[in-house]
Design an enzyme around this catalytic site. Sequence first.
Site, PDB file in Angstrom:
ATOM      1  CG  HIS A   1      -7.415 -13.394   6.660  1.00 51.11           C
ATOM      2  ND1 HIS A   1      -6.321 -13.007   7.392  1.00 51.11           N
ATOM      3  CD2 HIS A   1      -7.497 -12.527   5.624  1.00 51.11           C
ATOM      4  CE1 HIS A   1      -5.770 -11.930   6.816  1.00 51.11           C
ATOM      5  NE2 HIS A   1      -6.464 -11.623   5.740  1.00 51.11           N
TER       6      HIS A   1
ATOM      7  CB  VAL B   1     -20.555   2.907 -14.895  1.00 48.09           C
ATOM      8  CG1 VAL B   1     -21.974   3.409 -14.616  1.00 48.09           C
ATOM      9  CG2 VAL B   1     -20.576   1.463 -15.375  1.00 48.09           C
TER      10      VAL B   1
ATOM     11  CB  CYS C   1      13.795 -12.844 -13.413  1.00 52.82           C
ATOM     12  SG  CYS C   1      14.855 -11.461 -13.767  1.00 52.82           S
TER      13      CYS C   1
END
Lengths: 489, 432, 134
Positions: free
Chosen positions: A50, A174, A402
């Site tokens: 942004h 954790v 692809c």
Amino acid sequence: MIYDVIIIGGGVTGCCIARTLSKYDLKICLLEKEAEIASGTTKANSGVIHAGYASPREYVKRHLCIKGNKLYTQAAEELNFPFERIGSFVVALEDNQIKQLEDDRKKGIEDGIPGLEVILDKNQIKQMEPNLTDEVVGVLHAPSAGLASPYELTFALAENAVMNGVKFFRNHEVVKIKHQDYTFTVRTYQGEFQGRNLINAAGLYAARISNMLGLDYFSIMPRKGEYILFDRNAIQLNKILFPIPTKVSKGILVCPTLHGNTFIGPNAQNITDREDISTTTAGLKEILEGGMKLVPNIPARSSIRNFAGLRAVPDTYDFIIDNTDVYGFINVAGILSPGLTATFAIAEKVIEFLELLGLELKVKEDYNPVRPKPERFKDFTKEELDKKIQEDPAWARIICRCETIPEKEIINAIHASVGANTIDGIKFRCRPGMGRCQGGFCRPRVIEILSRELNKPYEEITKRGEDTNVLVVKTKDLILKDVLRGASE
Amino acid sequence: MKKYEVDVAVIGGGSAGLAAAIIVKKAELNVLIIERDKELGGITLQCIHNGFGLHEFKEELTGPEYVQRFINQAKELNIPYKLDTMVFEFTPEKKIYAVNKKEGLIEIKAKAIILAMGCREKTRGAINIPGFRPAGIYTAGQAQRFVNIEGYLPGRTYVILGSGDIGMIMARRLTWEGCQVKAVVEIQPYVSGLLRNEVQCLEDYGIPLITSYTVTKIHGKDRVKGVTISKVDRNFDRVIGSDKFIECDTLLLSVGLIPENELTREAGAEISQMGGPVIDNNLETTIEGVFACGNVLQVHDLVDLVTAEAKRAGLNAIEYLKERYNQKIERKEQIKCIAGENVNYVKPDIINKSDLSKDLIFTFRVKRPDRRILIQFKDDKNRIVFKRKRRYVIPSEMIELKLNSSEQQIDPECKSLEVEVVPRPEVLIEED
Amino acid sequence: MSVKTNGNEQEFPEGYKDIRCIVCPTGCLVHVENLNGELIIEGHSCKRGEEYAKEEFIAPKRILTTTIRIENGFLPLIPVRSDKPIPKDKLEETLKEIAHKQIEAPIKMGDILIENVLGLDINIIASRDLIEKQ
């Protein structure tokens, strides 16, 4: 072994901190609970870098975003991840929205965002983005906005961090943290880690980690965003297109990807389940309708995939980057949009905190900030390709048709530092399965290569870690088991 | 870079490519098959069930038996082929670029190209099923490959979405391997594959076929734990309150096939709405000297018809080399073919006016099943130039119609031809 | 159509069955019933349908197509078929018998891989050629 810094979380934030810190002469490790890094909020991020005009000035995220955007230029050169400043439009569809565009522009310029301009000439707008709706009355053009691949960035950061000595531990969730005598003891199911400083970049689980040290001053709510991805050739956009934002989100954007696809999304749904990345009929309809307001000729039929990602939304709606009351414990939480943009600025801020905590930051003599560009079949000229194949015939066995991915790229992805060990890990590193067939052709071949390179039987190859096995037993084994059971009865 | 020159290059060594190459070789032209897999045969090799060959050989064969006959013939004729070789580009000048491990980068200069790359399966994304993205979701063809070729079962308990033939055949195949198939779910109000498969693959084993339902949610975060299916109305919208949960560890999608034409598109050939290249009545694409046949052109339900089409492509390529190659003959005026009432698509897309004296073969599919109908061809002045009765039509069956040059009355002045499937006017009085 | 068959030459199974004819896509529902030793067939619309329904009632059979494990083959499995239709009620047992087998490559299409399976006078034959592992 006592680490100088332990980082919890292998998303883009954790990896960026690890890489930025790897410049200094420190012992650093990173703990990630999943089988692959970039598995959480990073994975389904829209990848938009942004410009920074969107958040209000009182939020720290605005300033880190503007700063972070600028840091991308150098980072992309050093780390060789896909990044391009293609520019964005905020699209006004009604005259009364122009004022907001002007307002954003003015404040943005004041805060140092380059090149912001409001364009009202419809011809000029349509020339810049021919697919935009005819209803457009004006746009805010931000030329510094761009696109990055969030997971490729994360892999690059991790690889460069490892090059400079950081240790990565995946599948290390954790479960408990003890703080005694200025030392953190971090317990995982796979063993304990000790460190002087602890950085919490646990994304959606950041509040849980913080709670382990008795700090419960914020909460993180997951907010789901759904996306639809379209095939290449379906439509080609020049700009990232935003609607006028609402209070909760920047709205449904229509956006090209660096690989030539187009996506629309995300919507914004507050949910409670931190693992809920399901897509919904209503949600997919909402984003399709939203997207069509900006680009009416969205090729709905060419959708190749839909997916959802989660944002870690803090109750403050701003980034929580704190040197906490627990000495040596730094929270880097609630990194929602524009967190990807801000990531390099966030890492710098964390380093300032560590310096305040008295950590000696001496730049290593052999620090190397450059992570070489991964070699790609598609980037080679025919002559280069010919040479590459002479060197290693694995360049000539195409696994994904692809995206034209040869076996060599997959082998490289597996053997890279913090390399792929699952089907999804390979998919996000070098794209087999990302294309229009979504793995129909390549999946058996990817399984074969993973099995060979990791020396694991087919049955142990997973989609993305524990309990996601793709093949259950050998053909005939179910019948044979049945026969045996029948005999013992 | 290794370079080759051939008369005809065939891209794809499955049922279509083999039949085309055999015809070309028999005309004593220089042909080469390029196959990306490690053996010739294509997808037919994994279709181990029977039901093949009734047209071509007048006997019932399994898929491997059917295609083995062509492989044997190709080997007897010494047709050269390259395995493990992927074409990644071909140009309108008919230069093909491919790679393989033995030779590296290869350039093949051909006078004509026959495209026979087959098709791919539609995926979950193409049909937008909401829910998680756990392990345990496969297309039916992918599962078929795992079970029959690679030797692994992708799961133990299944729901299959889509009642096409592949889906139903996989239901039986998995049952025979000791798996449990909980249901086959079909969004249409009717089964989409052949009745024979409905009876012999589902009814024989008591597998429920649930029509007018679709999968509306996938459960399970790591591995599939089940699916929600919901009734749909005529517009395929979900009927509120009709949800049912089915426990399973695997979802198979059998929701359709799409011709595989990325190479064709990148070479600049025009692609039609259904995904196949635009072709004329000679199966020639919009790139001169490039022909298409088999599932790369249109999705076939019978491999026998693939063979027939591939032979035509081979013959047309031979004719091209003999009569038109290097002659720079401008394509003459053309008639456009249009899909009309209850016709989903029609091939060819165009007819050369200069070919009107030839027999013309049309292939198409209907949108909805119907009985006692009339297939008619109408020109742009609404004149019926050909018609034929048929007892029934179903969407899963590709219809092939040959218009002999003697029985059609296509006006060479017309610009378009519309194919429609309409009720017979006499249906009310005449039963058949 | 409706026909009666006298059961003098053979014994018919008891009861009745409604059979969906698969001879053509019309899919007639054919009712077959053993009425005191006489076979009643109703609902079909052609001779082929009648024969199909009769066989389905008396002794339904299916061609079996599956795979056999291969040692040392180019592929781990070879596709196989029964050379004649197998009685439906013997399919499961045949599949179990086949599952135990392991055969060595090379194999040619048509090779008999299991002779006279379960004593049914039916062979299991290879559907393709298969070379040895390379």
